[in-house]
Design an enzyme around this catalytic site. Structure first.
Site, PDB file in Angstrom:
ATOM      1  N   ASP A   1      -6.270  -7.254   3.999  1.00  0.00           N
ATOM      2  CA  ASP A   1      -7.422  -6.624   3.346  1.00  0.00           C
ATOM      3  C   ASP A   1      -8.327  -7.706   2.749  1.00  0.00           C
ATOM      4  O   ASP A   1      -9.545  -7.712   2.964  1.00  0.00           O
ATOM      5  CB  ASP A   1      -6.908  -5.677   2.257  1.00  0.00           C
TER       6      ASP A   1
ATOM      7  N   ASP B   1      -2.939 -17.875   0.421  1.00  0.00           N
ATOM      8  CA  ASP B   1      -3.998 -18.449  -0.430  1.00  0.00           C
ATOM      9  C   ASP B   1      -4.667 -19.633   0.272  1.00  0.00           C
ATOM     10  O   ASP B   1      -5.894 -19.775   0.267  1.00  0.00           O
ATOM     11  CB  ASP B   1      -3.452 -18.848  -1.813  1.00  0.00           C
TER      12      ASP B   1
ATOM     13  N   ASP C   1     -12.146  -9.334   4.255  1.00  0.00           N
ATOM     14  CA  ASP C   1     -13.398  -9.334   3.485  1.00  0.00           C
ATOM     15  C   ASP C   1     -14.012 -10.737   3.459  1.00  0.00           C
ATOM     16  O   ASP C   1     -15.229 -10.899   3.521  1.00  0.00           O
ATOM     17  CB  ASP C   1     -13.180  -8.845   2.045  1.00  0.00           C
TER      18      ASP C   1
ATOM     19  N   TYR D   1       0.820  -1.213   0.000  1.00  0.00           N
ATOM     20  CA  TYR D   1       0.000   0.000   0.000  1.00  0.00           C
ATOM     21  C   TYR D   1       0.854   1.264   0.000  1.00  0.00           C
ATOM     22  O   TYR D   1       0.416   2.315  -0.436  1.00  0.00           O
ATOM     23  CB  TYR D   1      -0.911   0.023   1.225  1.00  0.00           C
TER      24      TYR D   1
ATOM     25  N   LYS E   1       3.100 -15.271   1.840  1.00  0.00           N
ATOM     26  CA  LYS E   1       3.461 -16.130   0.705  1.00  0.00           C
ATOM     27  C   LYS E   1       4.975 -16.312   0.737  1.00  0.00           C
ATOM     28  O   LYS E   1       5.696 -15.846  -0.151  1.00  0.00           O
ATOM     29  CB  LYS E   1       2.997 -15.490  -0.609  1.00  0.00           C
TER      30      LYS E   1
HETATM   31  C1  IPM Z   1     -10.474  -1.420   3.729  1.00  0.00           C
HETATM   32  C2  IPM Z   1     -10.724  -0.832   2.372  1.00  0.00           C
HETATM   33  C3  IPM Z   1      -9.615   0.157   2.067  1.00  0.00           C
HETATM   34  C4  IPM Z   1      -8.314  -0.626   1.972  1.00  0.00           C
HETATM   35  C5  IPM Z   1      -9.795   1.045   0.828  1.00  0.00           C
HETATM   36  C6  IPM Z   1     -11.123   1.770   0.862  1.00  0.00           C
HETATM   37  C7  IPM Z   1      -8.658   2.010   0.684  1.00  0.00           C
HETATM   38  O1  IPM Z   1     -10.831  -1.834   1.425  1.00  0.00           O
HETATM   39  O2  IPM Z   1     -10.364  -0.649   4.700  1.00  0.00           O
HETATM   40  O3  IPM Z   1     -10.405  -2.638   3.830  1.00  0.00           O
HETATM   41  O4  IPM Z   1      -7.993  -1.180   0.922  1.00  0.00           O
HETATM   42  O5  IPM Z   1      -7.610  -0.680   2.978  1.00  0.00           O
HETATM   43 MG    MG Z   2     -10.879  -3.810   2.235  1.00  0.00          MG
END
Ligand code: IPM
Ligand code: MG
Length: 370
Positions: free
Chosen positions: A251, A227, A255, A143, A194
């Site tokens: 990240d 993975d 999710d 990032y 990884k």
């Molecule tokens: C998160 C989001 C952010 C990230 C974006 C909105 C920059 O996906 O907080 O998980 O990638 O960190």
């Molecule tokens: Mg995210």
């Protein structure tokens, strides 16, 4: 009663202001009924800031964030801003807050509340009573790594570059947070990287192991390729307690964890800095979900992730466990009545709007306080 906690509220874009409005009702409720109150300051962030100031976050708002005891953040972004240059995209605001405030540790708990397992994408028995913590490194890795950019090559084609980079101290400090969290939970850490293809992953693995062997022998540590970890999360999520991962893998994995718990609309997060001389950490609390422009302004957003983020703030920044417990209990009770915003809707449940969910939470808080 004097306000003693300085809060900066940044609602942002899309559903951010809607879910924040419901959370502010809880703050008002607490101010009215209990001895705590917050000195709340508000600011613009993301597209909302860009519209007024041509930047996703101003230096003034950054200064307010730096001096606040905690920042409560909604969400940023939307289709209106998609074609903006990279350095003024709404998302830059959250990245700058994380980086400039040094918020390297991102806690993303994925919890399946009673009665919520049927909202999960997975079979009910796989996720019932799930309680895992994804710990994501938040200020390093790909990032922020240099070099980065898009360059035009002599033949007119382009080359996009990002750099994955981690140093020993960066890995050590996030590893320590992982082990400390695990000590207060089920004492198990899985570290995901990884190491099979990335040198930075090999270093990550070695350093996490080293910190473990030196300081945290009482915690069980295992390593998993990221993975495989993603697959294990959907195959057998209850095998995990704490998962620690770098910025990008964290990240992704968070999710996935969100889908396990039914909806992104249920997941809070805390982003913490290193403790200062007085033991206080800079902190920002935000729902894991984004600005969801497709449902913004329609009363469909789930305010619970924002409220749970607020509860995390009470717990981690202010040691107000009792109040945090109250917010969480109120949420559990309301869910148990079968009230659902559309994102967590299941057969036989009662579909409610953002503000009706807010009403129900406040009624429940009244009950708990009486
Ligand atoms: C998160 C989001 C952010 C990230 C974006 C909105 C920059 O996906 O907080 O998980 O990638 O960190
Ligand atoms: Mg995210």
């Amino acid at each position: 009663m004097k306000p003693n906690k300085k809060l900066l509220v940044l609602a942002g874009d899309g559903i951010g202001p809607e879910v924040m409005a419901q959370t502010k009702r809880i703050m008002d409720w607490m101010a009215k009924r209990r001895t705590i109150s917050f000195d709340v300051q508000e600011g613009l962030v993301g597209g909302a800031s860009y519209d007024q100031h041509k930047t996703p976050i101003t230096d003034e708002v950054m200064a307010d964030a730096a001096s606040a005891d905690a920042v409560l953040f909604g969400a940023v972004g939307g289709p209106k801003y998609d074609s903006l240059p990279f350095d003024v995209k709404p998302e830059r605001a959250i990245l700058r807050l994380r980086k400039d405030l040094g918020l390297f540790a991102n806690l993303r708990p994925a919890v399946v509340y009673p009665g919520m397992a049927s909202a999960s994408a997975l079979k009910q028995e796989l996720v019932e009573d799930l309680d895992i913590m994804i710990l994501r490194e938040l200020t390093g890795g790909i990032y922020f790594g240099q070099p980065r950019g898009i360059e035009t090559l002599p033949d007119g084609t382009k080359r996009g570059v990002n750099t994955q980079v981690y140093t020993t101290p960066e890995i050590e400090r996030i590893a320590r947070v992982a082990f400390e969290l695990a000590r207060k939970r089920r004492k198990k850490v899985v570290s995901a990287e990884k190491a099979n293809v990335m040198e930075s992953g090999q270093l990550w693995r070695d350093v996490v192991q080293h910190v473990h062997d030196k300081e945290f022998k009482d915690v069980e540590l295992s390593h998993m390729y990221a993975d495989n970890c993603a697959m294990q999360l959907v195959r057998m999520p209850k095998q995990f307690d704490v998962i620690v991962a770098d910025n990008l893998f964290g990240d992704l994995l968070s999710d996935i964890a969100a889908a396990l718990s039914g909806s992104l609309g249920m997941l809070p997060s805390a982003s913490l800095g290193a403790p200062d001389a007085r033991g206080r950490r800079k902190a920002l609390y935000e729902p894991v979900h984004g600005s969801a422009p497709d449902i913004a302004g329609q009363g469909k957003a789930n305010p619970l992730a924002m409220m749970l983020s607020f509860a995390m703030m009470l717990r981690y920044s202010f040691d107000m466990d009792e109040q945090a417990d109250m917010v969480e209990s109120a949420i559990k009770s309301v869910l148990a009545t079968g009230m659902r915003t559309p994102d967590i809707m299941t057969k036989g449940a009662a579909r409610v709007s953002t503000s009706t969910m807010g009403d129900a939470i406040l009624r429940e808080l009244d009950k708990l306080a009486s």
